[in-house]
Motif scaffolding. Structure first.
Motif, PDB file in Angstrom:
ATOM      1  N   ARG A  74      -4.716  -2.608  -9.817  1.00 14.49           N
ATOM      2  CA  ARG A  74      -4.520  -1.533 -10.778  1.00 14.49           C
ATOM      3  C   ARG A  74      -3.954  -0.458 -11.518  1.00 14.49           C
ATOM      4  O   ARG A  74      -3.384   0.131 -12.057  1.00 14.49           O
ATOM      5  CB  ARG A  74      -6.306  -1.025 -11.104  1.00 14.49           C
ATOM      6  N   ILE A  75      -2.455  -0.017 -10.801  1.00 11.43           N
ATOM      7  CA  ILE A  75      -1.225   0.843 -10.562  1.00 11.43           C
ATOM      8  C   ILE A  75      -0.768   0.068 -11.090  1.00 11.43           C
ATOM      9  O   ILE A  75      -0.167  -1.004 -10.418  1.00 11.43           O
ATOM     10  CB  ILE A  75      -1.113   0.453  -9.456  1.00 11.43           C
ATOM     11  N   LYS A  76       0.254   0.170 -12.831  1.00  7.69           N
ATOM     12  CA  LYS A  76       1.067   0.008 -12.718  1.00  7.69           C
ATOM     13  C   LYS A  76       2.470  -1.072 -12.322  1.00  7.69           C
ATOM     14  O   LYS A  76       2.700  -2.085 -12.607  1.00  7.69           O
ATOM     15  CB  LYS A  76       1.278   0.447 -14.442  1.00  7.69           C
ATOM     16  N   THR A  77       2.900   0.202 -11.860  1.00  7.04           N
ATOM     17  CA  THR A  77       4.002  -0.251 -11.002  1.00  7.04           C
ATOM     18  C   THR A  77       3.449  -1.447  -9.867  1.00  7.04           C
ATOM     19  O   THR A  77       4.667  -1.835  -9.053  1.00  7.04           O
ATOM     20  CB  THR A  77       4.304   1.250 -11.128  1.00  7.04           C
ATOM     21  N   GLY A  78       2.368  -1.083  -9.493  1.00  7.36           N
ATOM     22  CA  GLY A  78       2.339  -1.734  -8.260  1.00  7.36           C
ATOM     23  C   GLY A  78       2.529  -0.399  -6.382  1.00  7.36           C
ATOM     24  O   GLY A  78       2.396  -1.336  -5.542  1.00  7.36           O
ATOM     25  N   ASP A  79       2.726   0.406  -7.107  1.00  7.52           N
ATOM     26  CA  ASP A  79       3.008   1.460  -6.310  1.00  7.52           C
ATOM     27  C   ASP A  79       1.842   1.756  -5.017  1.00  7.52           C
ATOM     28  O   ASP A  79       0.642   1.512  -5.571  1.00  7.52           O
ATOM     29  CB  ASP A  79       3.619   2.590  -6.608  1.00  7.52           C
ATOM     30  N   SER A  80       2.261   2.771  -4.358  1.00  5.69           N
ATOM     31  CA  SER A  80       0.510   2.710  -3.030  1.00  5.69           C
ATOM     32  C   SER A  80       0.962   4.425  -3.022  1.00  5.69           C
ATOM     33  O   SER A  80       2.019   4.582  -2.918  1.00  5.69           O
ATOM     34  CB  SER A  80       0.991   1.609  -1.805  1.00  5.69           C
ATOM     35  N   ALA A  81      -0.498   5.044  -3.075  1.00  8.27           N
ATOM     36  CA  ALA A  81      -0.046   6.123  -2.125  1.00  8.27           C
ATOM     37  C   ALA A  81      -0.670   5.832  -1.291  1.00  8.27           C
ATOM     38  O   ALA A  81      -0.581   7.545  -0.255  1.00  8.27           O
ATOM     39  CB  ALA A  81      -1.147   7.056  -3.077  1.00  8.27           C
ATOM     40  N   LEU A  82      -0.685   5.338   0.086  1.00  6.54           N
ATOM     41  CA  LEU A  82      -0.823   5.151   1.444  1.00  6.54           C
ATOM     42  C   LEU A  82       0.463   6.050   2.378  1.00  6.54           C
ATOM     43  O   LEU A  82       0.398   6.366   2.738  1.00  6.54           O
ATOM     44  CB  LEU A  82      -0.538   3.606   1.786  1.00  6.54           C
ATOM     45  N   MET A  98       5.954  19.497  -6.249  1.00 11.76           N
ATOM     46  CA  MET A  98       7.017  17.784  -6.133  1.00 11.76           C
ATOM     47  C   MET A  98       6.849  16.281  -7.062  1.00 11.76           C
ATOM     48  O   MET A  98       6.245  16.591  -7.362  1.00 11.76           O
ATOM     49  CB  MET A  98       7.542  17.449  -4.561  1.00 11.76           C
ATOM     50  N   ASP A  99       7.660  15.427  -6.745  1.00 14.52           N
ATOM     51  CA  ASP A  99       7.218  14.418  -7.381  1.00 14.52           C
ATOM     52  C   ASP A  99       6.046  13.686  -6.650  1.00 14.52           C
ATOM     53  O   ASP A  99       6.197  13.610  -5.504  1.00 14.52           O
ATOM     54  CB  ASP A  99       8.046  12.921  -7.523  1.00 14.52           C
ATOM     55  N   ASN A 100       5.393  13.223  -7.405  1.00 14.37           N
ATOM     56  CA  ASN A 100       4.035  12.397  -6.092  1.00 14.37           C
ATOM     57  C   ASN A 100       3.114  11.591  -7.288  1.00 14.37           C
ATOM     58  O   ASN A 100       4.421  10.600  -7.766  1.00 14.37           O
ATOM     59  CB  ASN A 100       3.116  13.541  -6.010  1.00 14.37           C
ATOM     60  N   PHE A 101       2.342  11.092  -6.389  1.00 17.30           N
ATOM     61  CA  PHE A 101       1.746   9.270  -7.171  1.00 17.30           C
ATOM     62  C   PHE A 101       0.889  10.142  -8.330  1.00 17.30           C
ATOM     63  O   PHE A 101       0.017  10.562  -8.253  1.00 17.30           O
ATOM     64  CB  PHE A 101       0.987   9.132  -5.948  1.00 17.30           C
ATOM     65  N   GLU A 102       1.392   9.663  -9.953  1.00 14.98           N
ATOM     66  CA  GLU A 102       0.998   9.543 -10.616  1.00 14.98           C
ATOM     67  C   GLU A 102      -0.244   8.349 -10.945  1.00 14.98           C
ATOM     68  O   GLU A 102      -0.461   7.932 -11.892  1.00 14.98           O
ATOM     69  CB  GLU A 102       2.011   9.970 -11.483  1.00 14.98           C
ATOM     70  N   TRP A 103      -1.283   8.267 -10.715  1.00 15.83           N
ATOM     71  CA  TRP A 103      -2.261   7.610 -10.496  1.00 15.83           C
ATOM     72  C   TRP A 103      -1.904   6.745 -11.192  1.00 15.83           C
ATOM     73  O   TRP A 103      -1.169   4.971 -10.483  1.00 15.83           O
ATOM     74  CB  TRP A 103      -3.122   8.622 -11.840  1.00 15.83           C
ATOM     75  N   ASN A 104      -2.322   6.210 -12.292  1.00 11.26           N
ATOM     76  CA  ASN A 104      -2.469   4.863 -12.731  1.00 11.26           C
ATOM     77  C   ASN A 104      -0.861   4.524 -12.971  1.00 11.26           C
ATOM     78  O   ASN A 104       0.112   3.297 -12.679  1.00 11.26           O
ATOM     79  CB  ASN A 104      -2.788   4.627 -13.866  1.00 11.26           C
ATOM     80  N   GLU A 105       0.463   4.724 -13.366  1.00  7.24           N
ATOM     81  CA  GLU A 105       1.399   5.637 -13.339  1.00  7.24           C
ATOM     82  C   GLU A 105       2.182   4.763 -12.114  1.00  7.24           C
ATOM     83  O   GLU A 105       4.047   5.372 -11.745  1.00  7.24           O
ATOM     84  CB  GLU A 105       2.277   6.123 -13.805  1.00  7.24           C
TER      85      GLU A 105
END
Ligand code: FCB
Length: 413
Positions: free
Chosen positions: A32-40, A366-373
């Motif tokens: 469900r994350i638009k960019t396919g990124d992971s918060a791992l 700092m830059d971080n994991f912006e939920w769905n984005e």
């Protein structure tokens, strides 16, 4: 004179890394994350917090807002991970040594999987379940923390998760949106009670998102009505409940809870932007477009708006205000400095008009994991290289440092 609190804000799931036991992790695995990124890994703040606290000092800040991760602390219902709790105690200890005031968020969007499987905040028992978690952690944290945020943006959580289906659990149900909202409010009520039992004089609030709704056509009464309606439901109804104790229809049948009345000691304001709304017979309203500058998140850049919001809040509730979040998605750091300067100017104006503002937390350190984005939105004063975990100050970091220095003692002339 007590120093004004100048700080930044983060949230556990967005910066820590290493979290695999909550609803957002599941959401991420479901693609469900638009960019396919992971918060791992995220910013690996869990391991690097000591270095990151040096960034706070670099900014000459005296405060830091962050959240504890429920899924780490209570990985299974009723089973607490003492090591995880100890980790947050160490963070608080380090902040204390640095002379940085912590603003501690107890819940910032994510919930443990076991709680999600029980229905999360839809479960009638959820305020009690949340209270059990707070009861357990309070003895550890109480001596370190003056300022507590029980729940971050309850209205955003319920509307994006249960009405718009954009966030976990991805539902489209007005009924459940109201139910969850009510349970979040009652969870705040329980948490506030427990905090005060453990630390009398603690300052407690929620971080409340306020989005300015402007009518598309000023002369059109229907546009005006829809802007006022949204303004009431989304911006003020929750704060009204927390001050009056009465949960109105359609959130409940008008029930009154004496422990909910005056259950915030200050207002925690998250302010970012405004939208223009136009009445529409289909779905009540739609957003209208303007030829005005927007940020990377497709939001109008409107730092001046904070003045109106602050003055309205001060007039309506008469409480002190801490800006618990404010910032801009700006990859190239094109707008951020100006945004910060205009915000400071607007806060000063609001103070002149009677708003009692005692702190400001910029989103984000700092830059971080912006939920769905995912990592596509850059909110940081520090740029993060997610390959090497290197942090680099953006130009705006220097702007913010100057403001924090200049207005060390507050925004009064
Ligand atoms: C707020 C959230 C925060 C962050 C910013 C950009 O609504 O509280 O976690 O995502 O927006």
């Amino acid at each position: 004179m007590q120093e004004f609190l100048w700080g930044t804000a983060t949230a556990s799931y967005q910066v820590e890394g290493g979290i695999q036991n909550n609803d957002w992790w599941e959401w991420e695995k479901a693609g469900r994350i638009k960019t396919g990124d992971s918060a791992l890994v995220a910013c690996d703040h869990y391991n690097r917090y000591k270095d990151d606290f040096k960034l706070i000092k670099f900014l000459e800040n005296n405060a830091y807002r962050f959240s504890i991760e429920w899924s780490r602390i209570e990985p299974e219902r009723g089973k607490f991970d003492e090591k995880a709790i100890e980790h947050y105690v160490e963070m608080l200890e380090e902040l204390k040594n640095l002379g940085v005031e912590p603003i501690l968020t107890l819940h910032h969007f994510t919930i443990p999987l076991w709680f999600k499987e029980m229905g999360g905040f839809l479960n009638e028992e959820s305020p009690k379940i949340f209270a059990d978690y707070i009861k357990h952690v309070m003895p550890y944290f109480k001596d370190y923390v003056n300022y507590w945020i029980t729940i971050n943006e309850p209205m955003i959580l319920s509307s994006l998760g249960y009405f718009l289906g954009m966030w976990p659990p991805g539902e489209h149900s007005a009924r459940n949106t109201f139910k969850v909202s009510k349970n979040l409010l009652l969870s705040h009520m329980e948490a506030n009670k427990i905090i005060k039992e453990n630390r009398s004089g603690a300052q407690v609030s929620i971080a409340h998102h306020i989005l300015i709704f402007e009518p598309d056509k000023l002369w059109n009464p229907l546009d005006g009505a829809i802007a006022r309606f949204n303004n009431f439901i989304l911006n003020y109804s929750f704060l009204d409940v927390l001050t009056t104790g009465k949960i109105p229809y359609p959130f409940s049948r008008g029930e009154f809870y004496s422990d909910l009345k005056d259950s915030i000691d200050f207002i925690g304001l998250n302010y970012y932007t405004r939208v223009f709304v136009k009445f529409s017979p289909k779905g009540l309203f739609r957003e209208a477009e303007r030829k005005m500058p927007k940020n990377d998140f497709n939001q109008y850049i409107y730092p001046e708006g904070i003045e109106r919001v602050l003055v309205n809040l001060a007039n309506r509730y008469g409480l002190r205000i801490m800006i618990t979040e404010n910032g801009i998605a700006d990859r190239e750091d094109k707008w951020r400095s100006e945004y910060i300067l205009k915000t400071a100017e607007s806060m000063k104006n609001a103070v002149k008009k009677g708003a009692d503002i005692f702190g400001y937390m910029f989103w984000s350190l700092m830059d971080n994991f912006e939920w769905n984005e995912g990592y596509s939105m850059k909110f940081g004063l520090f740029e993060v290289n997610f390959e090497t975990q290197e942090r680099k100050p953006r130009k705006s970091a220097f702007t913010y440092r100057d403001i924090a220095k200049k207005f060390k003692n507050g925004l009064k002339e």
